[in-house]
Scaffold this motif. Structure first.
Motif, mmCIF file in Angstrom:
data_model
loop_
_atom_site.group_PDB
_atom_site.id
_atom_site.type_symbol
_atom_site.label_atom_id
_atom_site.label_comp_id
_atom_site.label_asym_id
_atom_site.label_seq_id
_atom_site.Cartn_x
_atom_site.Cartn_y
_atom_site.Cartn_z
ATOM 1 N N UNK A 40 0.645 -1.544 -0.308
ATOM 2 C CA UNK A 40 0.121 0.118 0.055
ATOM 3 C C UNK A 40 0.823 1.109 -0.311
ATOM 4 N N UNK A 41 1.691 1.480 -0.433
ATOM 5 C CA UNK A 41 2.614 1.978 0.261
ATOM 6 C C UNK A 41 3.702 2.902 -1.618
ATOM 7 N N UNK A 131 -1.197 1.180 6.234
ATOM 8 C CA UNK A 131 -2.154 1.152 4.993
ATOM 9 C C UNK A 131 -2.491 0.019 4.903
ATOM 10 N N UNK A 132 -2.832 -0.992 6.059
ATOM 11 C CA UNK A 132 -3.344 -2.255 6.349
ATOM 12 C C UNK A 132 -5.004 -2.338 7.971
ATOM 13 N N UNK A 133 -6.140 -3.108 7.118
ATOM 14 C CA UNK A 133 -6.932 -3.314 8.318
ATOM 15 C C UNK A 133 -6.603 -3.557 9.448
ATOM 16 N N UNK A 134 -5.765 -5.092 9.673
ATOM 17 C CA UNK A 134 -5.399 -5.367 10.875
ATOM 18 C C UNK A 134 -4.198 -3.915 12.068
ATOM 19 N N UNK B 29 -2.920 -7.182 -5.993
ATOM 20 C CA UNK B 29 -2.464 -5.720 -5.346
ATOM 21 C C UNK B 29 -1.194 -5.578 -5.542
ATOM 22 N N UNK B 30 -0.408 -6.054 -6.462
ATOM 23 C CA UNK B 30 1.114 -5.632 -6.999
ATOM 24 C C UNK B 30 1.636 -4.923 -7.460
ATOM 25 N N UNK B 31 0.351 -4.117 -8.021
ATOM 26 C CA UNK B 31 0.592 -2.869 -8.878
ATOM 27 C C UNK B 31 1.418 -2.760 -8.354
ATOM 28 N N UNK B 32 1.988 -1.484 -8.644
ATOM 29 C CA UNK B 32 2.971 0.254 -8.334
ATOM 30 C C UNK B 32 2.454 1.914 -8.541
#
Lengths: 467, 197
Positions: A40-41, A131-134, B29-32
């Motif tokens: 998520x970064x 950036x993570x729901x947990x 979700x592996x896209x950047x």
């Protein structure tokens, strides 16, 4: 004379972190620590580059690679090219922006919500995001911790602040003693089954009560971790002596005089006498038995001795029917004796040393059932090392369990650890959505010892019969 | 997209509790970058394991098209992945209508220029019925007035949206630009507060 308003734990921390509060606008909140991982970064760092901005407070930012990493042969280059690229992008970004990174190969690497507390970064009274729901896991320390989207990751990187609307408050009190074979994982699965997958929406939850006070920090983390699964904005537990004992001496915890000052401050945090919550629930620990989910959201759970509920006549036909059809189960059926194919012991919910000890204790001298694949994925390199020091790896090996290396692994199956379509997996993770552990994979969520029991018998089992 | 005079037909998804793993499975979700997610929207409902389109799924039904997704309650629950919002936007949806949105998803949608509109359960039910009776049913949105109308019917409703996000959507503002404009307040705060690192 100014009368001091009694405040709940959440309010004390929120108010202390208010940079700005304007009518009609979300509050501007200062963030003590942002945790970062590789999934998520990338777009967040890219956004900074496009704006020509540095990371505002790199010293308040900690990164790790966990979601995408393989859990075997971590010393070799990552085989999946997209995963490899994502991890390399994180490494490049952290280098360029001066952010501390525990990447693959680092001896302190692991699942972000495991290493944060381990290293003493997570402390009471803090505001923490990732950036993570947990991310709610860190709430176990008496912190306001929650998950955010990538654009918000960028927001915090750029300004160390976050625009947020103040949520409502919810108290969930659990009193009494847990029965034999019942763990904190069962507490949270029970609560979600009672409150439902959307029952906590708009509320920040505080867990309290004598049953909660008895729990270790790791057990508390399991509970806070799954607060998202009832739609809550967060889950926290007030700090106490158990919390301070856990933190003392941790690498990034305050030391010496700073430690004394910190503890004095932390002791002022618990909810004041007379403070009130918007919503309250009370539960009895004695009512909780080992839990198991039967459907495709974490709220679809039952006690192991119960049967799958009847499909309510007026319920949305898509929900329960769809879930049972996907899982290959029938209404009113018992799950006991159901043959399973995989067991996954891992994830930020249950992969810490206490979880591994419980499993090893149960499994000692036993062997896994034929036809079952058992994966044990420790939450971090530290947990892995400690497990080896205690000889747990030998117990796992003897039993035929596959002890792997740290990562999020089969919790969400972004790496190679996928459960094949149609196969059943008994899992200590936090989500049983359709396809979560692989397209067509069928997940049962349980506690670590319920997973261990299933591994040994090859079928869904009431662990209490084997204790 | 400023939603001043928005009008579109709808794509109905009468399923409750659609979680973000369904909206965009983890393996994507592996896209950047933020591009390309629209192709994988509802991937495992849209396509079979052999990659062929699933004829029963609404996105493969040519009778339904438009920039509005109408979904059952608790849409977007589960993982916080903002990629879900990118997938919805990437596919071409500008609006999602439901009787309830999961918090994190709602924030992600608004941050990406998608308007999530929450309506009463009874309104949602009626909207689904109208769309089923006539797949070409169009809705009109006036964000300024916070009104939603189902064209060719008497069905209409007001909706809530927080004032800050409304201004952002109407003007094309970004959260970060706003916060950066408050830099002094942030520096002030850091000087006054003693905060643990």
């Amino acid at each position: 004379m100014k009368i001091k308003q009694p405040k709940i734990l959440f309010e004390k921390i929120w108010d202390k972190h208010l940079v700005q509060s304007k009518d009609g606008y979300p509050d501007l909140l200062y963030i003590d620590r942002q945790y970062i991982h590789e999934v998520t970064s990338p777009q967040a760092f890219d956004g900074l580059r496009k704006r020509g901005l540095p990371v505002a407070r790199p010293e308040r930012t900690t990164a790790t690679a966990d979601h995408n990493v393989p859990t075997k042969n971590q010393h070799l280059p990552i085989e999946d090219l997209l995963s490899k690229f994502q991890v390399e992008t994180l490494e490049k970004n952290c280098r360029e922006f001066g952010v501390e990174l525990y990447s693959l190969g680092h001896q302190k690497q692991g699942i972000v919500h495991v290493i944060g507390p381990e290293l003493g970064f997570t402390q009471p009274g803090m505001t923490i995001v990732c950036g993570d729901s947990h991310t709610y896991t860190h709430g176990a320390f008496g912190a306001i911790a929650f998950g955010i989207g990538t654009s918000q990751v960028e927001q915090v990187l750029a300004t160390q602040c976050l625009l947020q609307y103040k949520p409502k408050s919810m108290k969930i009190e659990i009193n009494g003693k847990l029965g034999k074979g019942v763990l904190s994982k069962d507490i949270i699965l029970y609560i979600i089954s009672q409150i439902t997958a959307a029952g906590g929406t708009g509320h920040f939850v505080e867990y309290c009560g004598s049953a909660i006070r008895r729990l270790s920090m790791e057990a508390r983390m399991t509970i806070c971790n799954m607060s998202i699964e009832m739609g809550a904005r967060g889950g926290m537990i007030a700090p106490d002596e158990t919390t301070y004992a856990f933190l003392k001496g941790k690498e990034h915890a305050p030391k010496g005089e700073d430690w004394e000052k910190a503890v004095a401050y932390w002791r002022s945090l618990p909810t004041d006498e007379g403070a009130s919550y918007d919503t309250e629930y009370i539960f009895e620990a004695a009512d909780i038995e080992p839990m198991i989910t039967y459907g495709t959201n974490p709220g679809m759970g039952i006690g192991i001795s119960q049967n799958i509920p009847k499909i309510a006549k007026n319920s949305s036909p898509t929900d329960m029917e769809k879930a049972l059809s996907y899982m290959g189960l029938k209404e009113q059926q018992s799950l006991l004796g159901k043959k399973i194919d995989y067991v996954f012991i891992g994830s930020c919910t249950n992969s810490r040393i206490e979880d591994l000890r419980l499993v090893a204790n149960f499994v000692q001298g036993k062997k896994k059932a034929n036809g079952v694949n058992v994966w044990i994925v420790p939450g971090s390199k530290k947990v892995e090392a400690q497990a080896r020091n205690e000889g747990l790896h030998e117990i796992f090996q003897e039993a035929g369990f596959d002890l792997r290396q740290p990562g999020c692994s089969a919790c969400l199956a972004m790496n190679e650890d996928k459960v094949p379509a149609g196969k059943y997996c008994v899992s200590t993770s936090n989500r049983n959505f359709e396809g979560r552990q692989g397209p067509g994979a069928r997940t049962f969520l349980v506690s670590p010892i319920m997973a261990a029991a299933a591994a040994v018998t090859g079928e869904i089992t009431d662990v209490r019969e084997l204790l | 997209m400023n939603f001043k005079n928005f009008k579109s037909s709808c794509v109905p998804l009468p399923v409750d509790n659609v979680d973000t793993d369904q909206v965009i499975p983890a393996r994507f979700l592996k896209a950047t970058s933020k591009e390309g997610f629209g192709e994988n929207l509802f991937r495992d409902w849209r396509y079979g394991s052999d990659g062929s389109p699933n004829p029963d799924f609404v996105l493969n039904n040519p009778n339904y098209k438009g920039e509005v997704l109408v979904a059952g309650k608790n849409f977007g629950c589960g993982s916080s992945r903002e990629h879900a919002a990118w997938a919805i936007a990437g596919y071409g949806f500008k609006v999602v209508i439901s009787s309830f949105f999961a918090d994190i998803f709602k924030g992600n949608a608004l941050n990406n220029g998608i308007l999530p509109i929450q309506v009463e359960a009874s309104f949602l039910q009626q909207l689904f019925e109208k769309i089923e009776a006539n797949p070409g049913t169009e809705i009109a949105i006036n964000l300024e007035k916070q009104m939603l109308k189902v064209l060719g019917t008497t069905l209409e409703t007001g909706f809530e949206i927080n004032p800050y996000k409304k201004i952002c959507l109407l003007k094309g503002y970004d959260d970060i630009d706003y916060i950066l404009s408050q830099k002094e307040a942030i520096e002030d705060y850091e000087k006054k507060q003693v905060l643990a690192i």
